[in-house]
Design a protein around this motif. Structure first.
Motif, PDB file in Angstrom:
ATOM      1  N   MET A 297       1.241  -1.309  -0.554  1.00  0.00           N
ATOM      2  CA  MET A 297       0.262  -0.208  -0.478  1.00  0.00           C
ATOM      3  C   MET A 297       0.656   1.485   0.058  1.00  0.00           C
ATOM      4  N   PRO A 298       1.001   2.245  -0.540  1.00  0.00           N
ATOM      5  CA  PRO A 298       1.669   3.271  -0.514  1.00  0.00           C
ATOM      6  C   PRO A 298       1.586   3.964   0.428  1.00  0.00           C
ATOM      7  N   PRO A 299       1.859   4.553   0.775  1.00  0.00           N
ATOM      8  CA  PRO A 299       2.137   5.829   2.035  1.00  0.00           C
ATOM      9  C   PRO A 299       0.768   6.544   2.586  1.00  0.00           C
ATOM     10  N   SER A 300      -0.021   6.472   3.894  1.00  0.00           N
ATOM     11  CA  SER A 300      -0.892   7.872   3.518  1.00  0.00           C
ATOM     12  C   SER A 300      -0.255   8.611   4.683  1.00  0.00           C
ATOM     13  N   ARG A 301       0.239   8.403   5.555  1.00  0.00           N
ATOM     14  CA  ARG A 301       0.975   9.816   6.266  1.00  0.00           C
ATOM     15  C   ARG A 301       2.403  10.151   6.144  1.00  0.00           C
ATOM     16  N   ILE A 302       2.839  10.730   5.242  1.00  0.00           N
ATOM     17  CA  ILE A 302       3.731  12.025   4.879  1.00  0.00           C
ATOM     18  C   ILE A 302       3.940  12.601   5.627  1.00  0.00           C
ATOM     19  N   VAL A 303       5.861  13.098   6.322  1.00  0.00           N
ATOM     20  CA  VAL A 303       6.678  13.992   6.603  1.00  0.00           C
ATOM     21  C   VAL A 303       7.026  14.050   5.366  1.00  0.00           C
ATOM     22  N   CYS A 304       6.555  15.906   4.616  1.00  0.00           N
ATOM     23  CA  CYS A 304       7.761  16.471   4.426  1.00  0.00           C
ATOM     24  C   CYS A 304       8.853  16.857   4.797  1.00  0.00           C
ATOM     25  N   LEU A 305       9.865  17.031   4.699  1.00  0.00           N
ATOM     26  CA  LEU A 305      11.514  17.209   5.495  1.00  0.00           C
ATOM     27  C   LEU A 305      11.914  18.306   5.348  1.00  0.00           C
ATOM     28  N   THR A 306      11.757  18.692   3.650  1.00  0.00           N
ATOM     29  CA  THR A 306      11.725  19.632   2.892  1.00  0.00           C
ATOM     30  C   THR A 306      10.778  20.610   1.713  1.00  0.00           C
ATOM     31  N   GLU A 307      10.815  21.338   0.859  1.00  0.00           N
ATOM     32  CA  GLU A 307      10.010  21.744   0.291  1.00  0.00           C
ATOM     33  C   GLU A 307       9.155  20.864  -0.750  1.00  0.00           C
ATOM     34  N   GLU A 308      10.410  20.117  -1.672  1.00  0.00           N
ATOM     35  CA  GLU A 308      10.168  20.176  -2.824  1.00  0.00           C
ATOM     36  C   GLU A 308       9.283  18.909  -2.533  1.00  0.00           C
TER      37      GLU A 308
ATOM     38  N   GLY B 145       5.877  10.133  -7.611  1.00  0.00           N
ATOM     39  CA  GLY B 145       4.562   9.689  -7.914  1.00  0.00           C
ATOM     40  C   GLY B 145       4.773   8.314  -7.559  1.00  0.00           C
ATOM     41  N   ALA B 146       5.307   7.810  -8.254  1.00  0.00           N
ATOM     42  CA  ALA B 146       5.139   5.928  -8.487  1.00  0.00           C
ATOM     43  C   ALA B 146       5.003   5.336  -6.812  1.00  0.00           C
ATOM     44  N   MET B 147       5.501   6.173  -5.743  1.00  0.00           N
ATOM     45  CA  MET B 147       5.939   5.888  -4.774  1.00  0.00           C
ATOM     46  C   MET B 147       4.394   5.580  -3.860  1.00  0.00           C
ATOM     47  N   VAL B 148       3.173   6.941  -4.348  1.00  0.00           N
ATOM     48  CA  VAL B 148       2.016   7.157  -3.956  1.00  0.00           C
ATOM     49  C   VAL B 148       1.092   6.548  -4.573  1.00  0.00           C
ATOM     50  N   GLY B 149       1.806   6.124  -5.591  1.00  0.00           N
ATOM     51  CA  GLY B 149       0.792   5.386  -6.132  1.00  0.00           C
ATOM     52  C   GLY B 149      -0.013   6.399  -7.266  1.00  0.00           C
ATOM     53  N   ALA B 150       0.441   7.423  -7.892  1.00  0.00           N
ATOM     54  CA  ALA B 150       0.838   8.410  -9.319  1.00  0.00           C
ATOM     55  C   ALA B 150       1.258   8.015  -9.551  1.00  0.00           C
ATOM     56  N   ALA B 151       1.897   7.057 -10.601  1.00  0.00           N
ATOM     57  CA  ALA B 151       3.142   7.014 -11.248  1.00  0.00           C
ATOM     58  C   ALA B 151       2.109   7.861 -13.120  1.00  0.00           C
TER      59      ALA B 151
END
Length: 266
Positions: A1-12, A105-111
């Motif tokens: 399953m793709p991750p559903s709770r992501i923390v982004c440590l930088t802006e990009e 994108g591939a990691m979150v199921g939006a390839a």
């Protein structure tokens, strides 16, 4: 399953996930995030470049954290020790930024959406390169990402300068991945390389062209003599994500085009 709770440590990663319509997966962001404005308004700020609120991150119950480069190695290590899966990307070139968007994108199921988005960004860059190839002259460009000590531009910046129609005067330094490897031990080297344009993007503070122009001997530099010192805001050029490939390169292209088409340069 793709991750559903992501923390982004930088802006990009934040900007990329918003562009892909996957912003609901983000539960925490970097305090330096300015793009998109909705992220800064809506998402908890839990990290900086070199530090993070580890307990605050854990309280968000993330199943994935995304960071960038050696700068965030200590944050990543602590999160891993605390049971969080972490991806530290290390992309440094334009091609690698495009690939980063595809991989995220591939990691979150939006390839497919990520591939379409990446393709559109590449077409945009190709169009800018085609336009700039028709300019009659190419300026020599010095890009400075910090002033004390002077640090020259990283690889993706040098490549975007080239796409926009200029030539970075320190191409050999741009290949160095770490900022400390791009410190100018002798700033007189800028005088010797005689840039036509100076671009400043001092991460976290306003570029001061008058201070640059006042450096000893720099009055001999064509860019200083002709008043060609310009700021490119750090949020649109110093993060290796969509901003650099859109607003960042656009800003550089406008400056280069104005220089190349000025009656004073003909």
């Amino acid at each position: 399953m793709p991750p559903s709770r992501i923390v982004c440590l930088t802006e990009e990663p934040t900007e990329t996930l918003y562009a892909l319509g996957e912003q609901d997966r983000i539960v925490g962001i970097s305090g330096f995030t300015v793009r998109p404005t909705a992220a800064r308004r809506d998402k908890p700020k839990v990290s900086a470049f070199t530090s993070a609120k580890i307990d605050a991150i854990l309280a968000l119950k993330p199943d994935f954290a995304i960071g960038f480069s050696d700068i965030q190695a200590d944050i990543a290590a602590e999160l891993v020790r605390r049971g969080v899966e972490v991806w530290i990307a290390n992309h440094r070139s334009v091609a690698e930024i495009i690939d980063y968007i595809r991989r995220l994108g591939a990691m979150v199921g939006a390839a497919q959406r990520a591939n379409d988005y990446a393709d559109s960004l590449q077409r945009r860059l190709d169009a800018i390169a085609d336009d700039s190839a028709r300019l009659q002259r190419r300026p020599r460009v010095y890009f400075e990402e910090w002033d004390e000590p002077p640090i020259t531009g990283i690889r993706w910046v040098a490549e975007l300068v080239r796409i926009a129609g200029g030539d970075d005067i320190f191409p050999e330094r741009a290949l160095e991945p770490l900022a400390k490897q791009r410190i100018l031990e002798d700033s007189d080297e800028v005088i010797r390389r005689a840039p036509d344009i100076i671009l400043g993007s001092w991460c976290g503070k306003r570029f001061r062209p008058e201070r640059v122009a006042a450096r000893p001997g720099w009055d001999a530099i064509p860019a200083v003599r002709d008043g060609e010192l310009h700021e490119v805001k750090s949020p649109i050029i110093l993060q290796p994500g969509p901003a650099a490939l859109t607003d960042g390169v656009d800003a550089i292209a406008r400056i280069v085009r104005a220089w190349a088409t000025s009656p004073l340069r003909v």
